[in-house]
Design a protein around this motif. Sequence first.
Motif, PDB file in Angstrom:
ATOM      1  N   ASP A 126       0.834  -1.353   0.055  1.00 31.68           N
ATOM      2  CA  ASP A 126       0.130  -0.169  -0.006  1.00 31.68           C
ATOM      3  C   ASP A 126       0.855   1.276   0.085  1.00 31.68           C
ATOM      4  O   ASP A 126       0.381   2.377  -0.047  1.00 31.68           O
ATOM      5  CB  ASP A 126      -0.853  -0.140   1.246  1.00 31.68           C
ATOM      6  N   LYS A 127       1.899   0.909   0.218  1.00 30.37           N
ATOM      7  CA  LYS A 127       2.953   2.410   0.465  1.00 30.37           C
ATOM      8  C   LYS A 127       3.190   3.392  -0.880  1.00 30.37           C
ATOM      9  O   LYS A 127       2.826   4.501  -0.572  1.00 30.37           O
ATOM     10  CB  LYS A 127       4.371   1.926   0.594  1.00 30.37           C
ATOM     11  N   ALA A 128       3.339   2.501  -1.943  1.00 28.57           N
ATOM     12  CA  ALA A 128       3.410   3.675  -3.275  1.00 28.57           C
ATOM     13  C   ALA A 128       2.198   4.327  -3.450  1.00 28.57           C
ATOM     14  O   ALA A 128       2.001   5.607  -3.862  1.00 28.57           O
ATOM     15  CB  ALA A 128       4.096   2.645  -4.497  1.00 28.57           C
ATOM     16  N   ASN A 129       0.950   3.558  -3.309  1.00 30.47           N
ATOM     17  CA  ASN A 129      -0.200   4.176  -3.587  1.00 30.47           C
ATOM     18  C   ASN A 129      -0.643   5.277  -2.345  1.00 30.47           C
ATOM     19  O   ASN A 129      -1.116   6.477  -2.739  1.00 30.47           O
ATOM     20  CB  ASN A 129      -1.440   3.206  -3.314  1.00 30.47           C
ATOM     21  N   ALA A 130      -0.074   5.251  -1.279  1.00 30.76           N
ATOM     22  CA  ALA A 130      -0.475   6.146  -0.166  1.00 30.76           C
ATOM     23  C   ALA A 130       0.453   7.277  -0.516  1.00 30.76           C
ATOM     24  O   ALA A 130      -0.248   8.587  -0.290  1.00 30.76           O
ATOM     25  CB  ALA A 130       0.062   5.553   1.174  1.00 30.76           C
ATOM     26  N   ALA A 131       1.583   7.136  -0.975  1.00 29.10           N
ATOM     27  CA  ALA A 131       2.459   8.370  -1.332  1.00 29.10           C
ATOM     28  C   ALA A 131       1.765   9.021  -2.381  1.00 29.10           C
ATOM     29  O   ALA A 131       1.775  10.384  -2.533  1.00 29.10           O
ATOM     30  CB  ALA A 131       3.809   7.742  -1.711  1.00 29.10           C
ATOM     31  N   SER A 132       1.410   8.341  -3.320  1.00 32.51           N
ATOM     32  CA  SER A 132       0.558   8.958  -4.508  1.00 32.51           C
ATOM     33  C   SER A 132      -0.447   9.922  -3.970  1.00 32.51           C
ATOM     34  O   SER A 132      -0.861  10.938  -4.442  1.00 32.51           O
ATOM     35  CB  SER A 132      -0.001   8.047  -5.428  1.00 32.51           C
ATOM     36  N   VAL A 133      -1.168   9.285  -2.958  1.00 30.98           N
ATOM     37  CA  VAL A 133      -2.623  10.124  -2.351  1.00 30.98           C
ATOM     38  C   VAL A 133      -1.865  11.633  -1.838  1.00 30.98           C
ATOM     39  O   VAL A 133      -2.274  12.681  -2.130  1.00 30.98           O
ATOM     40  CB  VAL A 133      -3.058   9.550  -1.452  1.00 30.98           C
ATOM     41  N   PHE A 134      -0.659  11.568  -1.484  1.00 32.01           N
ATOM     42  CA  PHE A 134      -0.343  12.803  -0.674  1.00 32.01           C
ATOM     43  C   PHE A 134       0.323  13.646  -1.697  1.00 32.01           C
ATOM     44  O   PHE A 134       0.099  14.894  -1.580  1.00 32.01           O
ATOM     45  CB  PHE A 134       0.799  12.297   0.657  1.00 32.01           C
ATOM     46  N   TYR A 135       0.785  13.200  -2.669  1.00 34.42           N
ATOM     47  CA  TYR A 135       1.558  14.065  -3.601  1.00 34.42           C
ATOM     48  C   TYR A 135       0.559  14.712  -4.475  1.00 34.42           C
ATOM     49  O   TYR A 135       0.511  15.751  -4.783  1.00 34.42           O
ATOM     50  CB  TYR A 135       2.606  13.273  -4.652  1.00 34.42           C
ATOM     51  N   ASN A 136      -0.642  13.798  -4.774  1.00 38.66           N
ATOM     52  CA  ASN A 136      -1.897  14.487  -5.331  1.00 38.66           C
ATOM     53  C   ASN A 136      -2.578  15.397  -4.718  1.00 38.66           C
ATOM     54  O   ASN A 136      -2.971  16.567  -5.273  1.00 38.66           O
ATOM     55  CB  ASN A 136      -2.714  13.088  -5.819  1.00 38.66           C
ATOM     56  N   ARG A 137      -2.746  15.481  -3.323  1.00 35.84           N
ATOM     57  CA  ARG A 137      -3.059  16.416  -2.817  1.00 35.84           C
ATOM     58  C   ARG A 137      -2.311  17.859  -2.460  1.00 35.84           C
ATOM     59  O   ARG A 137      -3.077  18.616  -2.465  1.00 35.84           O
ATOM     60  CB  ARG A 137      -3.749  15.888  -1.318  1.00 35.84           C
TER      61      ARG A 137
END
Length: 357
Positions: free
Chosen positions: A248-259
């Motif tokens: 789940d880590k890469a997806n979680a990082a993508s969420v924060f970068y997208n926000r």
Amino acid sequence: MGEKRRKPPQKKRGKFIAIIVLLIIIFGSTGIFGFNYFIGKMLEPVGQGDTVNVEIEDGAVISDVAELLAKNNLIRDVFAFELLAKKENVANQIQSGYYAFNPAESAQQILDRLVSGDVADASVTIPEGRNISEFAQILEDQNICDADAFIEETKKVSVYQKEYPILSSIPLEQKDGVSRSLEGYLYPDTYRFSPNTEPSEVVKAMLDRFVEVYDKDYLARTKEMNKTVDEIVIMASIVELETKLVEDKANAASVFYNRIADGMPLQSDITVDYARGEKTAVLTTAETQYESPYNTYLHTGLPFGPICSFGETSLEAALYPANTNYLYFVADMETGKIHFNETYEEHLADVKTYMGN
């Protein structure tokens, strides 16, 4: 655990030794043979048992050392141990420090280690996802260094920046009265330290390990992303605490970068936990209003600094986030599995499913 043998009272032992000496005088060579046999038996291992940690203080004389060893059931006889040390002319060569001895060791083996200074190093594991305060308590619990002294040492950012260029992007200026420390840069791993190690030595060992992990390839990737090391470290620390599963880590990082790209606050509960100094399963609305440069409900972008030390999988996620349009996620409270969504409506549905009301 092996059964401990009771140490004979000193007075009785003294009388027994006196009798042996008297026998030597009476029986001559036969007595000498008996005396040597007795001493040899007294130098044998006490028996099986758990390892015992003892501290030999600076300036301790051989009698003090022998008494300490006997008190801890590591040698059979004080007199025999002293006699051995004097016979080998090493009574004044005992080195101070912390030692880990086992009752299965003979008096000769123990003496040899005391003379060579074979002090014990403690193995300490710093788990991923812990912050400096938690590090400090672990170190103090294992008698490596004082917790408060360690925390104070980690505040000397400008001092360590001179020796470690990788720290150069840590800001030295306060923000809303808050100063940065080396939080996030002390790499979690298993280390070996002697008891009463200087906090600076502990910090340097952890920074050295951080430099090893954050190698030239990661530095090149940081530059390629047009980020600073500090920005990546902060993101990696958030990913570390927000995710339980590596997948789940890469997806979680993508969420924060997208926000961040969309100008949305990260709204990460764990950043508020760090600001408040306590961990809460689910924050109340009032708690999300806690004023701090670490509160990502009140402030957009990354928090002022890292919130923990992270493992390499979280670092890789911060450097190589997934390419998604995700803006939301919620974790299954039972399994830790994260469910990602692009819309708020989908997110609310998952919140109801995995967190209830």
